[in-house]
Design a protein around this motif. Structure first.
Motif, PDB file in Angstrom:
ATOM      1  N   LYS A  80       0.835  -1.208   0.000  1.00 53.33           N
ATOM      2  CA  LYS A  80       0.000   0.000   0.000  1.00 53.33           C
ATOM      3  C   LYS A  80       0.868   1.255   0.000  1.00 53.33           C
ATOM      4  O   LYS A  80       0.580   2.225  -0.713  1.00 53.33           O
ATOM      5  CB  LYS A  80      -0.929   0.000   1.211  1.00 53.33           C
ATOM      6  CG  LYS A  80      -1.989  -1.082   1.207  1.00 53.33           C
ATOM      7  CD  LYS A  80      -2.920  -0.914   2.401  1.00 53.33           C
ATOM      8  CE  LYS A  80      -4.007  -1.998   2.432  1.00 53.33           C
ATOM      9  NZ  LYS A  80      -3.459  -3.314   2.777  1.00 53.33           N
ATOM     10  N   ARG A  84       1.036   4.013  -2.951  1.00 57.79           N
ATOM     11  CA  ARG A  84       0.702   5.404  -2.635  1.00 57.79           C
ATOM     12  C   ARG A  84       1.898   6.317  -2.897  1.00 57.79           C
ATOM     13  O   ARG A  84       1.744   7.437  -3.391  1.00 57.79           O
ATOM     14  CB  ARG A  84       0.273   5.507  -1.173  1.00 57.79           C
ATOM     15  CG  ARG A  84      -0.084   6.931  -0.722  1.00 57.79           C
ATOM     16  CD  ARG A  84      -1.253   7.515  -1.521  1.00 57.79           C
ATOM     17  NE  ARG A  84      -2.470   6.788  -1.279  1.00 57.79           N
ATOM     18  CZ  ARG A  84      -3.350   7.094  -0.326  1.00 57.79           C
ATOM     19  NH1 ARG A  84      -3.116   8.111   0.474  1.00 57.79           N
ATOM     20  NH2 ARG A  84      -4.454   6.389  -0.196  1.00 57.79           N
ATOM     21  N   SER A 419      -9.062   1.365   2.275  1.00 57.72           N
ATOM     22  CA  SER A 419      -9.119   0.869   0.894  1.00 57.72           C
ATOM     23  C   SER A 419     -10.529   0.939   0.337  1.00 57.72           C
ATOM     24  O   SER A 419     -10.728   1.022  -0.865  1.00 57.72           O
ATOM     25  CB  SER A 419      -8.594  -0.567   0.818  1.00 57.72           C
ATOM     26  OG  SER A 419      -9.394  -1.422   1.614  1.00 57.72           O
TER      27      SER A 419
END
Length: 807
Positions: A80, A84, A419
């Motif tokens: 993640k 990002r 999410s």
């Protein structure tokens, strides 16, 4: 109290079990908890686990007296964060490139990228829609094609689908807005509102070109959100960890950990530079897998989620259930060199916690905690790899003695998730005037720490009521400490009646039993509430007993984290000030929020006393106030503020009240005018200073801060009073209207009552109809009814005549 009877709900046995610690002396507890993955702002789901674990930690430390060593990881490198970071890097690069162009060209380029990004997003996430669909047709077609899925049973998958539909709609709206303004003024707005479709497209095009050795690209975003996370946690009165571990700071230790597991035959490297844990070899050695969630062993969705978004789908594993200890890095992913591969790679999510916990706390940890969604595969995989690492031939290491998992915080039945974008950030929540950090903690205390909780209107109102009850109790204690009452013979005579000390002992025993029963805070909160109710209902509660109960309650609510960490202000005073009172203990802490600001205490308490004296004098006077006596009362004991306090808003308000009162007395004002000034001082001047005076019969007014819960209560009281007054006024108007209608009816002479030619054609000498409008004779039964009506009218008419003669 001895903690030997403590039982905890342990996820390993799925039941309550006696708590044990690896410390031979039974005094130290080692505790590792899984912290946040820091790629966005903290939300309510984070604080559910953080606050609940903080409550358990405080109870272990401050109630049971353990020395707790609390370690928390911050995941600063995972799939993640990588995505990002790449999104942010590529998005910033695109914005700079567009800003360097001539505006018209920049809009053209942005429009082209936007259309391509939407097409890519549709084909990836919304395949039922044609990727080349006209923008203006998207909304209607998306609702039509996905109607059954979106409107069916609500699951995480449907929530994710709705998120993708909203993301695409936002991107289309932003693109349409950009195309309608050709001068580029909407460019920045477009890049922001359409980022959820543009960033994945940019990553699809250029993600693999990012330098995998430039670790700062990936750790920068983690550092930013880690700081914000701890700022939020401190605002929530969550204790800092004793030790914070970060994955990127333990890379050498992780590599050694993996090497040892490979050497012991429980892991194997693959051609892409990854290392997988060998479940078959582990089980063959006599170790069970998985232990926490055996039923999820073959849950491919959970296993895939545990491997991460960037997992290599083409990796050749020996078994589907095998999981990655180390991931071979592909282009665009951060990489560290390893002995088993030239490719380089990065740690698997599960490996991070095993290594960091083991490095800091060793081969046996007393407590491992986290949210319930971490049980499988994360904690099960941690258990497996750590057992493989620490076990020796013929001896299996337990690694963790107790697993404590907190329940989810849900929204309409769904797990709160970044999410899924169905979360509320803490910062947004506390912008709302009705929410406070304490109320949120009370909500969690009212529910079992290991159960799911949803913040509903009902639980919020329950929390508000509980806090308000405590506010009122501690305000009573503050007032008692400030103005102690002399014990009376009557009070002494009631000593054989139920006493506060007896209630306190019952409460202590009840709370101890609750906390020993796996930290049963809902029962503990009920015990506290019942103790306060019992004290409130006692006809004779001595100051000594009240302050004794107050001291114990303050200790407990502080243990629960409902008072700020380190708050040691003396009851009713500012820090360092000594207060006199019966059996007063200077170590009594405040219930934070009920004490008024220290700068306000001297002038406001003096003004409140003056107001009490004036009201008592006026209310006990006859028809006329003795202004001479009242004037002397006002001049008595005028406070002399310290030089630095002369300019405070509190002193100004108090002085203005005294001056205005003196003016009214000199003008021989009426009782009504004097009492009106007293009410205005309470309802206007002090209200604007966030202070409220609560008038009490036969007691001085209670000085209290005007907090959110009191504002709500006063607003509700005012609304109720307004509604009652409106209902009364409405009833009065209806009564007047009915009386006027009756008077109009009563004015009619009995002989004229039935003189209606539209109904009748003939009448007798008394005015009773004999024939109807068609000439048909009135029947005897109908005539009898008409005679009765006329007799009633005669009585009403005579009463009306009598009333009007007297007027």
């Amino acid at each position: 109290m001895a903690p030997t009877s403590l039982r905890v709900f342990d996820s390993l046995v799925k039941d309550k079990t006696s708590f044990s610690t690896s410390d031979p002396n039974g005094k130290t507890v080692t505790w590792y908890t899984c912290g946040p993955t820091v790629y966005d702002e903290a939300h309510l789901g984070h604080c559910r686990s953080a606050i609940s674990i903080d409550i358990l930690r405080r109870i272990m430390r401050d109630y049971f007296g353990f020395s707790v060593r609390f370690v928390m990881n911050v995941t600063d490198i995972d799939d993640k964060i990588i995505l990002r970071s790449r999104y942010q890097y590529l998005g910033t690069r695109l914005q700079k490139e567009l800003e360097s162009m001539e505006k018209t060209k920049a809009v053209t380029e942005a429009t082209s990228i936007g259309r391509a990004a939407i097409k890519h997003y549709l084909s990836t996430h919304l395949p039922l829609l044609p990727s080349d669909i006209a923008l203006e047709a998207y909304s209607v077609e998306a609702k039509r094609l996905y109607h059954d899925l979106v409107n069916g049973e609500q699951t995480d998958q449907t929530a994710k689908l709705e998120m993708h539909m909203k993301n695409c709609q936002s991107g289309i709206d932003a693109l349409v807005a950009l195309e309608s303004v050709s001068d580029g003024t909407a460019l920045s707005d477009f890049l922001h509102k359409a980022k959820d479709v543009i960033h994945p497209y940019l990553d699809y095009l250029y993600g693999t070109t990012i330098d995998s050795q430039d670790h700062g690209i990936f750790t920068g975003i983690a550092q930013k959100y880690e700081k914000l996370y701890f700022d939020d946690m401190r605002a929530l009165n969550v204790l800092d960890p004793d030790v914070i571990t970060r994955a990127t700071e333990f890379i050498p230790q992780m590599i050694k950990f993996v090497e040892r597991i490979i050497t012991k035959g429980f892991a194997y490297p693959t051609a892409d530079g990854s290392v997988y844990f060998d479940i078959a070899a582990f089980e063959k050695a006599g170790h069970p897998y998985p232990r926490l969630e055996p039923g999820n062993r073959n849950n491919s969705a959970l296993r895939a989620d545990g491997e991460g978004t960037l997992a290599n789908k083409s990796a050749v594993k020996r078994n589907d259930v095998d999981f990655a200890l180390w991931k071979g890095s592909r282009p665009g992913e951060p990489a560290w060199p390893t002995p088993w591969s030239k490719i380089g790679g990065r740690p698997g999510w599960h490996l991070e916690c095993s290594v960091m916990a083991s490095e800091v706390l060793g081969s046996e940890i007393d407590i491992h905690s986290g949210g319930e969604d971490l049980r499988f595969p994360h904690h099960d995989n941690e258990l497996a790899q750590s057992t493989a690492y620490w076990s020796t031939e013929g001896k299996s290491a337990p690694w963790v003695n107790h697993f404590l998992h907190t329940g989810h915080l849900g929204i309409q039945g769904l797990k709160m998730s970044k999410s899924l974008k169905n979360f509320i950030t803490l910062r947004d929540l506390f912008k709302r005037p009705d929410w406070t950090h304490r109320l949120l903690r009370i909500c969690f205390l009212l529910g079992a720490w290991h159960d799911k909780i949803e913040i509903t209107d009902e639980i919020f109102k329950t929390a508000v009521a509980w806090e308000s009850k405590m506010n009122n109790f501690f305000l009573q204690a503050l007032d008692c400490a400030r103005s102690p009452q002399t014990a009376t013979a009557e009070a002494d005579a009631t000593r054989d009646k139920p006493s506060a000390l007896a209630s306190l002992e019952r409460a202590k025993n009840g709370l101890h039993e609750a906390l020993c029963d796996s930290f049963d805070t809902p029962t503990a909160m009920k015990v506290i509430s019942e103790l306060v109710s019992e004290c409130k209902n006692m006809t004779s509660l001595s100051d000594t007993d009240l302050l004794t109960v107050s001291k114990w309650l303050t200790r407990i609510v502080t243990i629960f984290g409902l008072n700020p960490e380190g708050e040691e202000a003396v009851l009713g005073q500012g820090k360092g000030e000594q207060l006199q009172g019966p059996a007063f203990d200077s170590q009594i802490l405040v219930w934070h929020g009920v004490e008024i600001p220290f700068a306000a205490q001297e002038p406001i308490y003096a003004a409140a006393k003056l107001r009490d004296d004036v009201r008592q004098h006026v209310l006990s006077a006859g028809e006329k106030v003795d202004n001479n006596a009242l004037g002397k009362l006002i001049e008595k004991d005028q406070p002399q503020p310290k030089a630095e306090e002369n300019s405070t808003k509190y002193y100004t308000a108090a002085t203005e009240f005294r001056t205005r009162m003196q003016q009214l007395v000199s003008e021989n004002a009426s009782k009504k005018e004097i009492l009106s000034l007293c009410d205005d001082f309470r309802d206007i001047q002090l209200f604007s200073l966030d202070i409220y005076l609560e008038d009490r019969e036969d007691l001085p007014a209670l000085v209290r801060p005007l907090d959110a819960s009191l504002r709500r209560a006063l607003a509700e009281r005012k609304a109720t009073a307004i509604a009652a007054a409106a209902a009364k006024a409405k009833q009065k108007a209806e009564n007047i209207e009915k009386q006027l209608a009756r008077d109009e009816q009563a004015k009619i002479s009995p002989g004229e009552l039935f003189r209606d030619k539209a109904l009748y054609s003939e009448w007798d000498e008394l005015g009773i109809p004999t024939r109807d409008v068609n000439g048909k004779e009135i029947t005897k039964s109908a005539r009898k009814k008409l005679i009765k009506l006329q007799e009633r009218q005669t009585k009403l008419h005579e009463e009306w005549l009598g009333r009007n003669r007297t007027q």
